[in-house]
Design a protein around this motif. Sequence first.
Motif, PDB file in Angstrom:
ATOM      1  N   GLY A   1       0.793  -1.213   0.000  1.00 12.00           N
ATOM      2  CA  GLY A   1       0.000   0.000   0.000  1.00 12.00           C
ATOM      3  C   GLY A   1       0.827   1.265   0.000  1.00 12.00           C
ATOM      4  O   GLY A   1       0.295   2.354   0.036  1.00 12.00           O
TER       5      GLY A   1
ATOM      6  N   THR B   1       0.021  13.541  11.636  1.00 10.44           N
ATOM      7  CA  THR B   1      -0.862  12.369  11.621  1.00 10.44           C
ATOM      8  C   THR B   1      -0.672  11.510  12.866  1.00 10.44           C
ATOM      9  O   THR B   1      -1.452  10.589  13.107  1.00 10.44           O
ATOM     10  CB  THR B   1      -0.595  11.488  10.377  1.00 10.44           C
ATOM     11  OG1 THR B   1       0.733  10.937  10.457  1.00 10.44           O
ATOM     12  CG2 THR B   1      -0.741  12.293   9.103  1.00 10.44           C
TER      13      THR B   1
ATOM     14  N   ARG C   1      -2.020   8.416   2.571  1.00  9.53           N
ATOM     15  CA  ARG C   1      -2.199   7.082   3.142  1.00  9.53           C
ATOM     16  C   ARG C   1      -2.293   6.055   2.019  1.00  9.53           C
ATOM     17  O   ARG C   1      -2.881   6.313   0.977  1.00  9.53           O
ATOM     18  CB  ARG C   1      -3.460   7.031   4.017  1.00  9.53           C
ATOM     19  CG  ARG C   1      -3.362   7.913   5.259  1.00  9.53           C
ATOM     20  CD  ARG C   1      -4.554   7.755   6.176  1.00  9.53           C
ATOM     21  NE  ARG C   1      -4.460   8.654   7.318  1.00  9.53           N
ATOM     22  CZ  ARG C   1      -3.828   8.361   8.452  1.00  9.53           C
ATOM     23  NH1 ARG C   1      -3.265   7.171   8.588  1.00  9.53           N
ATOM     24  NH2 ARG C   1      -3.764   9.244   9.443  1.00  9.53           N
TER      25      ARG C   1
ATOM     26  N   ASP D   1      -3.386   0.271   2.725  1.00  9.35           N
ATOM     27  CA  ASP D   1      -3.573  -0.330   4.038  1.00  9.35           C
ATOM     28  C   ASP D   1      -3.987   0.679   5.102  1.00  9.35           C
ATOM     29  O   ASP D   1      -4.126   0.348   6.273  1.00  9.35           O
ATOM     30  CB  ASP D   1      -2.294  -1.049   4.483  1.00  9.35           C
ATOM     31  CG  ASP D   1      -1.079  -0.115   4.491  1.00  9.35           C
ATOM     32  OD1 ASP D   1      -1.253   1.104   4.241  1.00  9.35           O
ATOM     33  OD2 ASP D   1       0.046  -0.596   4.724  1.00  9.35           O
ATOM     34  N   GLY D   2      -4.180   1.947   4.686  1.00  6.47           N
ATOM     35  CA  GLY D   2      -4.606   2.971   5.623  1.00  6.47           C
ATOM     36  C   GLY D   2      -3.481   3.636   6.385  1.00  6.47           C
ATOM     37  O   GLY D   2      -3.702   4.599   7.115  1.00  6.47           O
ATOM     38  N   GLN D   3      -2.263   3.138   6.213  1.00  5.10           N
ATOM     39  CA  GLN D   3      -1.114   3.713   6.915  1.00  5.10           C
ATOM     40  C   GLN D   3      -0.536   4.887   6.124  1.00  5.10           C
ATOM     41  O   GLN D   3      -0.579   4.905   4.888  1.00  5.10           O
ATOM     42  CB  GLN D   3      -0.035   2.649   7.116  1.00  5.10           C
ATOM     43  CG  GLN D   3      -0.488   1.460   7.952  1.00  5.10           C
ATOM     44  CD  GLN D   3      -0.897   1.870   9.356  1.00  5.10           C
ATOM     45  OE1 GLN D   3      -0.170   2.565  10.056  1.00  5.10           O
ATOM     46  NE2 GLN D   3      -2.097   1.447   9.766  1.00  5.10           N
TER      47      GLN D   3
ATOM     48  N   GLY E   1      -4.504   9.431  -2.981  1.00  5.60           N
ATOM     49  CA  GLY E   1      -4.956   8.443  -2.001  1.00  5.60           C
ATOM     50  C   GLY E   1      -5.950   7.471  -2.601  1.00  5.60           C
ATOM     51  O   GLY E   1      -5.897   6.261  -2.321  1.00  5.60           O
ATOM     52  N   SER E   2      -6.843   7.966  -3.438  1.00  6.60           N
ATOM     53  CA  SER E   2      -7.814   7.097  -4.096  1.00  6.60           C
ATOM     54  C   SER E   2      -7.127   6.124  -5.047  1.00  6.60           C
ATOM     55  O   SER E   2      -7.496   4.953  -5.141  1.00  6.60           O
ATOM     56  CB  SER E   2      -8.840   7.930  -4.870  1.00  6.60           C
ATOM     57  OG  SER E   2      -9.601   8.735  -3.988  1.00  6.60           O
TER      58      SER E   2
ATOM     59  N   ALA F   1      -5.530   3.473  -2.948  1.00  7.17           N
ATOM     60  CA  ALA F   1      -6.537   2.564  -2.395  1.00  7.17           C
ATOM     61  C   ALA F   1      -7.060   1.619  -3.466  1.00  7.17           C
ATOM     62  O   ALA F   1      -7.307   0.434  -3.210  1.00  7.17           O
ATOM     63  CB  ALA F   1      -7.684   3.360  -1.789  1.00  7.17           C
TER      64      ALA F   1
END
Length: 270
Positions: free
Chosen positions: A86, A156, A216, A219-221, A255-256, A259
């Motif tokens: 990610g 963050t 991010r 994985d959201g990190q 980010g999109s 993801a």
Amino acid sequence: MTVTHPGPEQTSASALAKGLRVLEAVLTNHRLTDICATTGLSYGTVHRILAELVAGGWVVQDADRRYHPGPRQDGMASLRRPTAGGGLDPARRDLTPHLLRLRDATGLTVHLAAVRDGALVYVAKVEAPGSYLLGSYVGLGLELHATAIGKAYLATMAPERAVRLLTQRPVHARTRHTLISRARLLVDLSQIRERGWAFDNGENEEGIRCIGVALRGADGQVCGGVSVSGPDAALERPTIAAHARAVVRAGAAIGSALAASGPDPDGVSD
């Protein structure tokens, strides 16, 4: 007897070979005399090569006149390390259109940075049209406390974690505007969390301002950040809000894209 003189390519290769020998020697030898002994080169040759390497950021010299690998070596080495699932891979070409659109929307230089072992390093740079040039380059490590992306990254985190990370590294004044007080940095990080973007008011490079956001991965990190940079006149108060909105939009689009790609099954991004 025919004497063959080295052509320009041979001469250039010989100079390059000497430079690489010195660069390699600095990894394990730090005194000038030891570097000369290891490379077999003369004092004058080694001293000249080291001066060029120091000027380029490949080598640094400490207060005791010892030589050590510089930030440019660290940055290039970090680009070779696997990226966590990610994360930001500098080879990802699907991110380039977002960087170009941000450059065209703002007329400013765009940087993309990735997290590497708890630090940040530039993995892409799109120059702005115009005559000014920034001293940044792909592979350069970022000062967390003095850059927009660095501060967006710190923001963050929980304040306690940000403080721990800052205490692990020297917090020094890059310019007269650099925030080196822990209290002032924490206030700045709190404001960044509230508005969603960070501002570098000439804190890293004199006369250069910057707006950045954290990114991010799938994985959201937090995996890095994106920013725009330019001279003070290009980022004056009336224009900061508009440029900040453009950076936030670009950060959301990147980010999109991250993801949508999903974590790599082998733990390395595309």
